[in-house]
Design an enzyme around this catalytic site. Structure first.
Site, PDB file in Angstrom:
ATOM      1  N   TYR A  98       0.820  -0.801  -0.474  1.00 55.04           N
ATOM      2  CA  TYR A  98      -0.014   0.330   0.317  1.00 55.04           C
ATOM      3  C   TYR A  98       0.383   1.436   0.380  1.00 55.04           C
ATOM      4  O   TYR A  98       0.667   2.321  -0.764  1.00 55.04           O
ATOM      5  CB  TYR A  98      -1.119  -0.424   1.154  1.00 55.04           C
ATOM      6  CG  TYR A  98      -2.099  -0.769   1.096  1.00 55.04           C
ATOM      7  CD1 TYR A  98      -3.086  -0.640   0.298  1.00 55.04           C
ATOM      8  CD2 TYR A  98      -1.828  -2.051   1.355  1.00 55.04           C
ATOM      9  CE1 TYR A  98      -4.323  -1.425   0.495  1.00 55.04           C
ATOM     10  CE2 TYR A  98      -3.122  -3.044   1.556  1.00 55.04           C
ATOM     11  CZ  TYR A  98      -4.307  -2.744   0.268  1.00 55.04           C
ATOM     12  OH  TYR A  98      -5.748  -2.940   0.346  1.00 55.04           O
ATOM     13  N   GLU A 140      -7.901  -7.250   5.731  1.00 57.62           N
ATOM     14  CA  GLU A 140      -6.569  -8.266   5.266  1.00 57.62           C
ATOM     15  C   GLU A 140      -6.441  -9.036   6.302  1.00 57.62           C
ATOM     16  O   GLU A 140      -6.021 -10.445   6.604  1.00 57.62           O
ATOM     17  CB  GLU A 140      -5.989  -8.145   4.345  1.00 57.62           C
ATOM     18  CG  GLU A 140      -6.802  -7.987   2.621  1.00 57.62           C
ATOM     19  CD  GLU A 140      -6.418  -6.310   2.093  1.00 57.62           C
ATOM     20  OE1 GLU A 140      -5.238  -5.834   2.285  1.00 57.62           O
ATOM     21  OE2 GLU A 140      -6.940  -5.419   1.158  1.00 57.62           O
ATOM     22  N   GLN A 207      -9.120 -15.914  -9.908  1.00 53.86           N
ATOM     23  CA  GLN A 207      -9.607 -16.788  -8.649  1.00 53.86           C
ATOM     24  C   GLN A 207     -10.991 -17.683  -9.473  1.00 53.86           C
ATOM     25  O   GLN A 207     -11.294 -17.810 -10.214  1.00 53.86           O
ATOM     26  CB  GLN A 207     -10.700 -15.705  -8.112  1.00 53.86           C
ATOM     27  CG  GLN A 207      -9.455 -14.423  -6.956  1.00 53.86           C
ATOM     28  CD  GLN A 207      -8.934 -14.226  -7.904  1.00 53.86           C
ATOM     29  OE1 GLN A 207      -8.903 -13.075  -8.760  1.00 53.86           O
ATOM     30  NE2 GLN A 207      -7.746 -13.230  -7.429  1.00 53.86           N
ATOM     31  N   TYR A 208     -11.163 -19.511  -9.174  1.00 54.45           N
ATOM     32  CA  TYR A 208     -12.558 -19.427  -9.071  1.00 54.45           C
ATOM     33  C   TYR A 208     -13.421 -19.895  -7.969  1.00 54.45           C
ATOM     34  O   TYR A 208     -11.940 -20.558  -6.978  1.00 54.45           O
ATOM     35  CB  TYR A 208     -11.614 -21.041 -10.027  1.00 54.45           C
ATOM     36  CG  TYR A 208     -11.061 -20.471 -10.919  1.00 54.45           C
ATOM     37  CD1 TYR A 208     -11.538 -20.065 -12.079  1.00 54.45           C
ATOM     38  CD2 TYR A 208      -9.758 -19.926 -10.976  1.00 54.45           C
ATOM     39  CE1 TYR A 208     -10.913 -19.627 -13.524  1.00 54.45           C
ATOM     40  CE2 TYR A 208      -9.113 -19.865 -12.828  1.00 54.45           C
ATOM     41  CZ  TYR A 208      -9.418 -19.412 -14.010  1.00 54.45           C
ATOM     42  OH  TYR A 208      -9.115 -19.077 -14.989  1.00 54.45           O
ATOM     43  N   GLY A 274     -24.466 -18.192 -16.074  1.00 55.40           N
ATOM     44  CA  GLY A 274     -23.434 -18.691 -16.589  1.00 55.40           C
ATOM     45  C   GLY A 274     -22.189 -19.443 -15.594  1.00 55.40           C
ATOM     46  O   GLY A 274     -23.026 -20.495 -14.762  1.00 55.40           O
ATOM     47  N   GLY A 276     -21.157 -18.440 -13.087  1.00 53.96           N
ATOM     48  CA  GLY A 276     -21.820 -18.291 -11.280  1.00 53.96           C
ATOM     49  C   GLY A 276     -22.484 -18.637 -10.859  1.00 53.96           C
ATOM     50  O   GLY A 276     -22.153 -18.720  -9.487  1.00 53.96           O
ATOM     51  N   PRO A 279     -20.297 -20.879  -7.421  1.00 52.30           N
ATOM     52  CA  PRO A 279     -20.594 -21.060  -5.477  1.00 52.30           C
ATOM     53  C   PRO A 279     -21.758 -21.179  -4.961  1.00 52.30           C
ATOM     54  O   PRO A 279     -21.661 -21.621  -4.287  1.00 52.30           O
ATOM     55  CB  PRO A 279     -20.580 -18.972  -5.232  1.00 52.30           C
ATOM     56  CG  PRO A 279     -20.566 -19.059  -6.587  1.00 52.30           C
ATOM     57  CD  PRO A 279     -20.457 -19.436  -7.673  1.00 52.30           C
ATOM     58  N   PHE A 389     -16.520 -10.961 -10.290  1.00 49.91           N
ATOM     59  CA  PHE A 389     -15.521 -11.673 -10.565  1.00 49.91           C
ATOM     60  C   PHE A 389     -14.906 -11.025 -11.836  1.00 49.91           C
ATOM     61  O   PHE A 389     -15.281 -10.071 -12.612  1.00 49.91           O
ATOM     62  CB  PHE A 389     -15.320 -12.934 -11.229  1.00 49.91           C
ATOM     63  CG  PHE A 389     -15.864 -13.890 -10.302  1.00 49.91           C
ATOM     64  CD1 PHE A 389     -15.397 -14.679  -9.107  1.00 49.91           C
ATOM     65  CD2 PHE A 389     -16.897 -14.695 -10.189  1.00 49.91           C
ATOM     66  CE1 PHE A 389     -15.437 -15.012  -7.957  1.00 49.91           C
ATOM     67  CE2 PHE A 389     -17.066 -15.785  -8.964  1.00 49.91           C
ATOM     68  CZ  PHE A 389     -16.490 -15.877  -8.319  1.00 49.91           C
ATOM     69  N   GLY A 390     -13.566 -10.453 -11.386  1.00 48.89           N
ATOM     70  CA  GLY A 390     -13.325  -9.281 -11.972  1.00 48.89           C
ATOM     71  C   GLY A 390     -13.237  -7.721 -11.290  1.00 48.89           C
ATOM     72  O   GLY A 390     -13.576  -7.966  -9.984  1.00 48.89           O
ATOM     73  N   PRO A 391     -12.142  -6.727 -12.025  1.00 50.27           N
ATOM     74  CA  PRO A 391     -13.119  -5.745 -11.025  1.00 50.27           C
ATOM     75  C   PRO A 391     -14.109  -5.129 -10.551  1.00 50.27           C
ATOM     76  O   PRO A 391     -15.048  -4.929 -11.776  1.00 50.27           O
ATOM     77  CB  PRO A 391     -12.254  -4.297 -11.816  1.00 50.27           C
ATOM     78  CG  PRO A 391     -11.130  -5.198 -12.645  1.00 50.27           C
ATOM     79  CD  PRO A 391     -11.752  -6.564 -12.666  1.00 50.27           C
TER      80      PRO A 391
END
Length: 398
Positions: A98, A140, A207-208, A274, A276, A279, A389-391
């Protein structure tokens, strides 16, 4: 909360900073990657950098957080910050990084805005940055402690025990700890980071979701291959499809992610589109394994039955619940999915019970549409949870 002296400075300069954020983030990333090329190679998603979505997400996060500090000083976007913190933890981000970001970001601000960045302006925006950064660092730290790892040390080798093609574009991989020890626990709905060593030497991370419940001996991820043409977008999923097989090892992070199965006995809506669905499969597997009597409404949308990964498994898990129901929508039903509806998800076709908690996962347009429908049907915003998922380009809409 911003200090009294910083509030009027941030309020007065927010329009100018906001208008220049696009250029600021361009300069920031150029400076950052020039000084630290290893960050683009091994940490940042090169696809998101190439298509500009990471820059949009950073700009939105800064503007949204600053706006909240001056307009709603008693509140904080905890849901957004939590999603960012989970993603950072799955990448192994450390608190020291950071400081690196702050230095290059503020150099970019000074370069773009020039003399407008007086000492008072610089101090006020530095306060904004560290309020956001310290909130993320604290969250975190909690995530690393819960995972039982030292800050940033989230990686371990896992053995691929099996590979199964679900659809033309989705392959599932089963995983177990390479050292023969236990895989460890995770919460239904969480995801892991997967590190792919690409031909150019980069170690890119994606990430998955873990697509089965935590009661299984092996973990499973289901990877959709992105087909966006040449360039870095889709490079990891394509590499995994082409190269990863049974008997090989891959570096996998500890599980993270805040979209997790809630305790209690209230009714649930698990809505996905899709890939998605992954989870939701984990949540359903856990509900079925534990014999849950909750009412569970499954709503899934896809292009066609052939494109629907884990279609039979989704229906089987929903049917295993005494109060489970499964509703499917396909843009092209093609006649081989009895009971499925044509078109996109229509929550008006469902009976939504009082006290419903909704969990959503899918592309951003889908999330926006389904969340809007739920709000229209009277589901409180606080009871609607989603995973991006993604930004995260949906900042400030909690």
């Amino acid at each position: 909360m911003l200090s009294e002296q910083s509030v009027p400075v941030v309020r007065a300069t927010l329009p100018a900073v906001g208008a220049a954020l696009g250029e600021i983030t361009d300069r920031f990333y150029a400076r950052l990657f020039s000084a630290h090329p290893e960050l683009l190679r091994d940490l940042f998603n090169r696809g998101n950098q190439a298509d500009g979505t990471q820059k949009q997400a950073l700009a939105g996060a800064i503007a949204g957080f600053a706006g909240m500090l001056v307009d709603r000083p008693g509140t904080r976007p905890d849901a957004v910050l939590s999603r960012i913190a989970h993603k950072h933890a799955s990448l192994g981000v450390t608190s020291e990084q950071y400081k690196t970001v702050q230095r290059h970001l503020f150099d970019a601000i000074a370069e773009v805005l020039g003399d407008a960045v007086t000492p008072a302006v610089a101090a006020a925006w530095d306060e904004v940055y560290w309020l956001m950064a310290n909130a993320l660092i604290a969250r975190e730290a909690q995530l690393y402690e819960t995972a039982g790892v030292v800050e940033g040390d989230v990686w371990r080798p896992m053995l691929v025990t099996g590979r199964h093609r679900e659809t033309p574009d989705v392959v599932s991989f089963t995983l177990r700890a390479a050292d023969g020890g236990p895989n460890g626990r995770f919460l239904p709905g969480q995801y892991v980071g997967v590190q792919a060593e690409l031909p150019d030497g980069a170690r890119q991370i994606r990430q998955y979701s873990l697509s089965r419940g935590p009661g299984r001996a092996e973990w499973r991820i289901s990877v959709k291959r992105l087909r966006s043409g040449p360039g870095p977008e889709g490079e990891v999923s394509s590499w995994l499809h082409a190269n990863l097989g049974a008997g090989q090892t891959v570096m996998v992070s500890a599980p993270f992610g805040g979209l997790t199965l809630p305790e209690g006995d209230g009714p649930l809506l698990l809505a996905s589109a899709g890939v998605g669905v992954t989870p939701m499969l984990s949540m359903l597997d856990e509900l079925a394994t534990t014999g849950s009597a909750r009412r569970v409404i499954v709503a899934h949308a896809d292009r066609s039955p052939d494109d629907h990964a884990h279609r039979d498994e989704l229906a089987r898990l929903a049917a295993a619940l005494p109060h489970g129901e499964c509703h499917l929508w396909y843009e092209d039903p093609d006649g081989c999915a009895p009971g499925a509806r044509a078109g996109r998800t229509d929550l008006g076709a469902l009976e939504l019970p009082e006290g419903l908690t909704a969990y959503l996962c899918g592309p951003l347009p889908y999330l926006r549409a389904v969340r809007g429908d739920l709000l229209h049907h009277g589901v409180p915003a606080a009871d609607i949870h989603y995973e991006v998922f993604g930004p995260d380009l949906w900042l400030g809409q909690e």
